[in-house]
Motif scaffolding. Structure first.
Motif, mmCIF file in Angstrom:
data_model
loop_
_atom_site.group_PDB
_atom_site.id
_atom_site.type_symbol
_atom_site.label_atom_id
_atom_site.label_comp_id
_atom_site.label_asym_id
_atom_site.label_seq_id
_atom_site.Cartn_x
_atom_site.Cartn_y
_atom_site.Cartn_z
ATOM 1 N N ILE A 1 0.825 -1.204 0.000
ATOM 2 C CA ILE A 1 0.000 0.000 0.000
ATOM 3 C C ILE A 1 0.862 1.258 0.000
ATOM 4 O O ILE A 1 0.484 2.290 -0.549
ATOM 5 C CB ILE A 1 -0.987 -0.002 1.191
ATOM 6 N N ASN A 2 2.060 1.177 0.569
ATOM 7 C CA ASN A 2 2.943 2.341 0.593
ATOM 8 C C ASN A 2 3.588 2.620 -0.761
ATOM 9 O O ASN A 2 4.277 3.631 -0.912
ATOM 10 C CB ASN A 2 4.026 2.162 1.654
ATOM 11 N N GLN A 3 3.362 1.753 -1.740
ATOM 12 C CA GLN A 3 3.835 2.018 -3.091
ATOM 13 C C GLN A 3 2.871 2.912 -3.865
ATOM 14 O O GLN A 3 3.158 3.317 -4.994
ATOM 15 C CB GLN A 3 4.011 0.685 -3.850
ATOM 16 N N THR A 4 1.730 3.246 -3.261
ATOM 17 C CA THR A 4 0.714 4.054 -3.937
ATOM 18 C C THR A 4 1.167 5.505 -4.070
ATOM 19 O O THR A 4 1.622 6.109 -3.099
ATOM 20 C CB THR A 4 -0.607 4.013 -3.150
ATOM 21 N N ASP B 1 11.196 3.721 3.990
ATOM 22 C CA ASP B 1 10.142 4.119 4.922
ATOM 23 C C ASP B 1 9.743 5.584 4.814
ATOM 24 O O ASP B 1 9.084 6.114 5.711
ATOM 25 C CB ASP B 1 10.529 3.813 6.377
ATOM 26 N N VAL B 2 10.107 6.256 3.720
ATOM 27 C CA VAL B 2 9.675 7.638 3.500
ATOM 28 C C VAL B 2 9.188 7.764 2.065
ATOM 29 O O VAL B 2 9.899 7.401 1.127
ATOM 30 C CB VAL B 2 10.812 8.642 3.763
ATOM 31 N N ARG C 1 8.600 7.333 8.359
ATOM 32 C CA ARG C 1 9.121 7.106 9.705
ATOM 33 C C ARG C 1 10.610 7.414 9.694
ATOM 34 O O ARG C 1 11.349 6.957 8.806
ATOM 35 C CB ARG C 1 8.870 5.648 10.110
ATOM 36 N N PHE C 2 11.060 8.205 10.677
ATOM 37 C CA PHE C 2 12.479 8.519 10.787
ATOM 38 C C PHE C 2 12.822 8.734 12.254
ATOM 39 O O PHE C 2 12.240 9.609 12.901
ATOM 40 C CB PHE C 2 12.837 9.764 9.969
ATOM 41 N N LEU D 1 -3.748 15.220 8.576
ATOM 42 C CA LEU D 1 -2.452 15.130 9.248
ATOM 43 C C LEU D 1 -2.522 14.186 10.432
ATOM 44 O O LEU D 1 -3.424 14.294 11.270
ATOM 45 C CB LEU D 1 -2.001 16.517 9.707
ATOM 46 N N GLY D 2 -1.588 13.293 10.487
ATOM 47 C CA GLY D 2 -1.427 12.423 11.637
ATOM 48 C C GLY D 2 0.046 12.183 11.868
ATOM 49 O O GLY D 2 0.831 12.117 10.914
ATOM 50 N N GLY D 3 0.448 12.073 13.107
ATOM 51 C CA GLY D 3 1.865 11.838 13.376
ATOM 52 C C GLY D 3 2.108 11.556 14.839
ATOM 53 O O GLY D 3 1.215 11.690 15.686
ATOM 54 N N SER D 4 3.326 11.147 15.136
ATOM 55 C CA SER D 4 3.709 10.886 16.520
ATOM 56 C C SER D 4 5.197 11.122 16.685
ATOM 57 O O SER D 4 5.968 11.078 15.717
ATOM 58 C CB SER D 4 3.359 9.444 16.917
#
Length: 696
Positions: free
Chosen positions: A57-60, A451-452, A498-499, A543-546
């Protein structure tokens, strides 16, 4: 607990193959058997593992989301609000029980009942009815392994046409389950009792899983008692190294009393009260749905081919303004190729598929006599046929940069026959409408480091009216109203990744919409009518993040952490030079939705997570922009302890300040002239406790 659920538990125990061993071990030692729960199975051809799903899904080249069931294992999961509340861009508004409204980017923003504007899928099979409508209460949150969220035109990966995109609710198989056997129990406020059992086993090339849930709640409001029984299962078999087949089965029973909508004053001064009309008409929704599906997957040199077939049978007894009595079938076939190969030395990923699905629904209505059927007022038939083909291609012209192109062509047919001969519809008549369209997509995705992802795209969507839109109650008669399809061009740009201590998912989008399908409440208890707004605009930020703000919080090398999570959905939805409403905001959704969570987690298994949900300015209730729902702030707390033996104990406390607030409402044209008994009070202070036990 019903006989059927007890039988399911017995079957589950037999599949697991462990009842005697479990009983013996517990009786002799008084302790639970030690197990290792990895949380990830390798999966198989028909059902990939969670890590693989997340990678794909992250390849979208566009805004997507992914939720692992382990993210919500430690909370009371009454409905899909508890599953999707932390997903950026997904707005979930609760009404009562498991009834809720889900809107992505303003899809079906004013829809007062049922779902539209989002392609609801389970295990990749469409769960919407053939006319495009759907109900989220038929998805069991305790039966899920993961959720894929494809916002807007990114739903093209599943052939979706909707402004809101597609949400795929994925159930586990024996090869992807957290553990072979899972027991879960919840209980608490408002007579809540919930039990779930899941069992699975692998026998060589064959595997099987069954999941059963019983959920009961007396309800926060009067006349809102609910009973739900959900049964999901699947059986897979590897025919050889390159061919696998899997059958999915589901049975869903829903019995929900309806408290109805009330005025704003009544909702805030007496939030537990029900509408007098709802009580006198004993309004309810009783649904029985059976579903069977098959996926046969063939591995080929460059990828795989999925051959999906499914069928659903649904009956509905729904006493509201009249008793709605429906009985319908839906069925479909969807072949899909997913592959990766090289063109001139450049990597190329391709998805190509088609969906042919149809349905036939007998729609009858009767005078509501205290919740029972009186004189028949409607005898009609609704037929929907859909023919769709789609293609999505990613061409990596640089190792970390891909051009995504795609398109979908569709033909949707809606046929309605009123057989007449009844007091409310004496004359027989037949109506039909056909919708044709092409929805292209173009975008770019760049992966500067693992991962980015950074992305941008432009897509076209087309929402076809469902029978709830087309069949409107005018006076005392149900009539077919020929509506135009809703079309939109959407541009978006964003990044996810993610970093180090940070995770983020942010998207900016803008949709220029023609003939938006909007609803307005005609009178209390009568389904809302739909109209086409000539030109509207939806734009916003998801927006979502942690961030892990503290490591080793209680001392060096302790391993405990404090994490801050933030969600912000900004929605600016407006009419554009409308002849009646000018540039007013569209009613239905608040401009800002904020959620903040602070989580303390200790490696010994203890966690503490206070959260705050804020609506700083309430949404407009009417299109004339004369009445808003009140703002509100809800304070919540989750805490629990997870042992190393597969046991999770948790407490979930909500609305700790017992704030009175509005959780949802129906929209109206002008609150100065229309009835505004359209509000649903939110649930008061509630406390739930639960336990999950996962073992081999």
């Amino acid at each position: 607990m019903s006989r059927l659920l007890r039988a399911s538990c017995a079957v589950a125990a037999l599949i697991a193959g462990c009842p005697s061993a479990f009983t013996s071990a517990f009786a002799q030692s008084g302790d639970l058997p030690t197990i290792t729960v990895t949380g990830e199975g390798a999966g198989s051809l028909t059902a990939p593992g969670v890590n693989e799903l997340h990678r794909v899904i992250n390849q979208t080249a566009g805004s997507v989301g992914f939720v692992d069931s382990e993210q919500f294992k430690n909370r009371y999961t009454k409905n899909l609000s508890d599953v999707l509340k932390d997903a950026p861009g997904v707005n979930v508004q609760e009404r009562y029980g498991q009834e809720l409204r889900v809107s992505i980017r303003g899809s079906a923003i004013a829809r007062a009942f049922h779902g539209r504007g989002v392609d609801i899928l389970q295990d990749g099979f469409t769960f919407n009815l053939p006319d495009g409508s759907g109900d989220y209460y038929q998805i069991d949150p305790l039966a899920l392994r993961a959720i894929e969220i494809y916002k807007g035109g990114n739903g093209l990966a599943y052939g979706s046409s909707y402004l809101g995109g597609a949400v795929n609710f994925i159930t586990p198989t024996a090869r992807t389950a957290i553990a072979p056997f899972i027991l879960r129990f919840n209980g608490g406020s408002w007579g809540t009792l919930q039990g779930n059992v899941q069992a699975s086993r692998v026998w060589g090339d064959t595997d099987a899983l069954i999941n059963a849930t019983y959920s009961h709640q007396n309800g926060y409001r009067d006349h809102s008692l609910s009973d739900y029984q959900h049964y999901n299962g699947n059986v897979g078999h590897r025919i050889n190294a390159n061919v696998e087949t899997r059958f999915y089965m589901g049975v869903y029973a829903t019995d929900q009393k309806l408290p109805g909508s009330v005025s704003l004053n009544d909702a805030l001064s007496n939030p537990t009260g029900a509408s007098p009309t709802a009580k006198s008409g004993d309004q309810a929704r009783n649904v029985r749905l059976q579903r069977i599906a098959n996926r046969t997957t063939i591995r080929v040199e460059t990828g795989k081919i999925d051959l999906d077939t499914w069928a659903m049978h649904k009956t509905l007894i729904h006493p509201i303004f009249q008793v709605i009595d429906q009985d319908g079938w839906a069925y479909g076939f969807a072949p899909k190729y997913t592959g990766s190969f090289y063109i001139g030395g450049f990597r190329n990923d391709l998805i190509a598929g088609a969906r042919v699905y149809a349905g036939d629904n007998a729609a009858r209505q009767y005078i509501n006599v205290s919740g029972t059927s009186g004189t028949q007022t409607l005898n009609a038939r609704q037929v929907a046929n859909n023919y769709e083909a789609y293609l999505e291609n990613r061409f990596f012209f640089l190792p970390q940069v891909a051009l995504m192109t795609g398109a979908k062509v569709l033909r949707n047919e809606r046929k309605y026959n009123d057989y007449g001969g009844l007091p409310a519809s004496p004359t027989a008549k037949a109506d039909s409408k056909t919708y044709d369209g092409v929805n292209p997509k173009v975008g770019l995705i760049w992966e500067p480091r693992p991962d980015v992802q950074v992305f941008a795209d432009v897509t076209r969507s087309m929402d076809v009216p469902d029978f709830t839109d087309l069949n409107q109650v005018i006076g005392t008669t149900t009539k077919f109203v020929s509506l135009s399809p809703q079309t939109a061009w959407t541009a978006e740009a964003g990044s996810r990744g993610r970093f180090d201590r940070w995770t983020w998912d942010v998207t900016l989008y803008r949709s220029e919409i023609r003939d938006e399908l909007l609803q307005f409440t005609v009178a209390q208890g009568i389904p809302a009518s739909t109209f086409n707004a000539p030109k509207t605009r939806h734009q916003g930020v998801e927006l979502g993040g942690s961030v892990e703000v503290v490591r080793d919080a209680t001392g060096p090398a302790k391993g405990d952490t404090i994490t801050l999570g933030q969600l912000w959905n900004y929605s600016d939805f407006r009419f554009v030079n409308d002849p009646i409403y000018g540039s007013n905001r569209i009613a239905g959704t608040p401009e800002h939705i904020l959620r903040t969570v602070v989580t303390y987690r200790n490696p010994n298994g203890f966690y503490l997570a206070p959260s705050v949900d804020v609506i700083p300015v309430g949404a407009w209730v009417d299109y004339a922009n004369t009445l808003r729902a009140p703002s509100h702030t809800l304070v919540n707390l989750q805490t629990g302890y997870e042992t190393g033996k597969g046991v999770l104990l948790y407490l979930d406390a909500r609305n700790l300040t017992d704030r009175r607030y509005i959780s949802d409402f129906g929209t109206v044209t002008d609150a100065r002239t229309a009835s505004t008994a359209v509000f649903y009070p939110g649930t008061g202070r509630s406390v739930y406790v639960g336990m999950r036990y996962a073992f081999n």
